[in-house]
Design a protein around this motif. Structure first.
Motif, mmCIF file in Angstrom:
data_model
loop_
_atom_site.group_PDB
_atom_site.id
_atom_site.type_symbol
_atom_site.label_atom_id
_atom_site.label_comp_id
_atom_site.label_asym_id
_atom_site.label_seq_id
_atom_site.Cartn_x
_atom_site.Cartn_y
_atom_site.Cartn_z
ATOM 1 N N ASP A 228 8.622 9.165 -1.236
ATOM 2 C CA ASP A 228 9.656 8.645 -0.333
ATOM 3 C C ASP A 228 10.741 7.919 -1.121
ATOM 4 O OD1 ASP A 228 10.962 7.819 2.033
ATOM 5 O OD2 ASP A 228 9.804 5.964 2.098
ATOM 6 N N TYR B 123 9.153 -2.242 5.420
ATOM 7 C CA TYR B 123 7.941 -3.039 5.650
ATOM 8 C C TYR B 123 8.072 -4.420 5.021
ATOM 9 C CZ TYR B 123 5.118 0.910 7.371
ATOM 10 O OH TYR B 123 4.600 1.945 8.098
ATOM 11 N N GLY C 57 4.455 7.071 -0.830
ATOM 12 C CA GLY C 57 5.473 6.061 -1.065
ATOM 13 C C GLY C 57 6.341 6.382 -2.267
ATOM 14 N N SER D 235 1.133 4.254 -2.997
ATOM 15 C CA SER D 235 0.594 5.566 -2.643
ATOM 16 C C SER D 235 1.505 6.689 -3.130
ATOM 17 C CB SER D 235 0.435 5.670 -1.121
ATOM 18 O OG SER D 235 1.696 5.775 -0.506
ATOM 19 N N GLN E 11 0.832 -1.211 0.000
ATOM 20 C CA GLN E 11 0.000 0.000 0.000
ATOM 21 C C GLN E 11 0.859 1.250 0.000
ATOM 22 O OE1 GLN E 11 -3.290 0.423 -0.299
ATOM 23 N NE2 GLN E 11 -3.462 -1.767 -0.622
ATOM 24 N N ARG E 12 1.933 1.235 0.763
ATOM 25 C CA ARG E 12 2.847 2.383 0.819
ATOM 26 C C ARG E 12 3.544 2.582 -0.526
ATOM 27 N NH1 ARG E 12 4.517 6.769 4.135
ATOM 28 N NH2 ARG E 12 6.585 7.293 3.387
ATOM 29 N N THR F 19 10.779 3.357 3.044
ATOM 30 C CA THR F 19 9.925 2.813 4.092
ATOM 31 C C THR F 19 9.264 1.520 3.655
ATOM 32 O OG1 THR F 19 9.501 5.064 4.856
ATOM 33 C CG2 THR F 19 8.014 3.365 5.644
ATOM 34 N N GLU F 20 8.813 1.442 2.391
ATOM 35 C CA GLU F 20 8.155 0.204 1.962
ATOM 36 C C GLU F 20 9.135 -0.963 1.936
ATOM 37 O OE1 GLU F 20 9.260 1.898 -2.114
ATOM 38 O OE2 GLU F 20 8.188 2.769 -0.452
#
Length: 74
Positions: free
Chosen positions: A32, A54, A29, A26, A22-23, A50-51
């Motif tokens: 980022d 995750y 994301g 988006s 999802q990140r 960040t993804e």
């Protein structure tokens, strides 16, 4: 008790994988990932998005949970 902890770890891992996806999809994301790439090119650092964090945490928890449940043998 051991099986319950393994089941919770597997479920948390799948949830983290989903949150990473999802990140990634988006707008936040994509921004980022772009900023991370630019930062890495400027100073040669080793930042990860960040993804990716995750995905890594989700993979570790999912594999650990599946091994703990006995679905995959070591």
């Amino acid at each position: 008790m051991k099986k319950l902890i393994a089941l919770v770890a597997a479920a948390a891992g799948v949830w983290l994988l989903y949150m990473g996806y999802q990140r990634q999809e988006s707008l936040a994301g994509k921004a980022d990932k772009t900023v991370t790439t630019i930062g890495n090119k400027i100073d040669g650092g080793t930042r990860i998005s960040t993804e990716a964090q995750y995905y890594a945490a989700g993979a570790v928890l999912t594999i650990g949970g599946v091994v703990g449940l006995g679905i995959i043998r070591r």
